[in-house]
Design a protein around this motif. Structure first.
Motif, PDB file in Angstrom:
ATOM      1  N   VAL A  92      -5.604  -2.661  -3.041  1.00 23.61           N
ATOM      2  CA  VAL A  92      -4.835  -3.242  -1.944  1.00 23.61           C
ATOM      3  C   VAL A  92      -5.680  -4.380  -1.365  1.00 23.61           C
ATOM      4  N   ILE A 142       1.782   2.484  -5.647  1.00 25.67           N
ATOM      5  CA  ILE A 142       0.530   2.841  -6.308  1.00 25.67           C
ATOM      6  C   ILE A 142       0.802   3.844  -7.427  1.00 25.67           C
ATOM      7  N   TYR A 196      -5.808  -0.326  -9.243  1.00 26.45           N
ATOM      8  CA  TYR A 196      -4.907  -0.803  -8.193  1.00 26.45           C
ATOM      9  C   TYR A 196      -5.743  -1.037  -6.945  1.00 26.45           C
ATOM     10  N   GLN A 210       2.470   4.592  -1.176  1.00 27.89           N
ATOM     11  CA  GLN A 210       2.070   5.480  -2.270  1.00 27.89           C
ATOM     12  C   GLN A 210       2.996   5.352  -3.478  1.00 27.89           C
ATOM     13  N   SER A 237       2.448   2.241 -10.419  1.00 32.10           N
ATOM     14  CA  SER A 237       1.494   1.449 -11.198  1.00 32.10           C
ATOM     15  C   SER A 237       0.657   2.330 -12.115  1.00 32.10           C
ATOM     16  N   TYR A 238       0.118   3.405 -11.576  1.00 31.84           N
ATOM     17  CA  TYR A 238      -0.684   4.299 -12.416  1.00 31.84           C
ATOM     18  C   TYR A 238       0.177   5.051 -13.437  1.00 31.84           C
ATOM     19  N   SER A 277       0.778  -1.233   0.000  1.00 32.66           N
ATOM     20  CA  SER A 277       0.000   0.000   0.000  1.00 32.66           C
ATOM     21  C   SER A 277       0.817   1.295   0.000  1.00 32.66           C
TER      22      SER A 277
END
Length: 73
Positions: free
Chosen positions: A51, A38, A49, A35, A41-42, A33
């Motif tokens: 969790v 995340i 995404y 940041q 990934s984006y 989790s």
């Protein structure tokens, strides 16, 4: 994000930068989790995404919500 013996970031980068594969919908289910995971990934065009919850009922609910979102048929 945390797949044994496989770097999921490399896989995501490969899929989303390949002319044939880049249209594949990628849903990242991860226990990670932070940041930066995340955001990575984006930034690399993951479509969603999530969790993963530790317990089964919330995990099932998260899968069902993805189906309602239309990513998984």
């Amino acid at each position: 994000m945390n797949i044994p013996r496989v770097d999921s970031k490399e896989i995501l980068h490969f899929v989303k930068n390949d002319d044939v594969l880049k249209r594949i919908v990628v849903v990242m289910f991860s226990t990670s989790s932070p940041q930066n995971d995340i955001s990575y990934s984006y930034d690399n065009h993951v479509n969603c995404y999530i969790v993963k919850p530790a317990n089964l009922p919330p995990f099932i609910s998260s899968i069902q919500s993805t189906q309602k979102f239309g990513l998984i048929v």
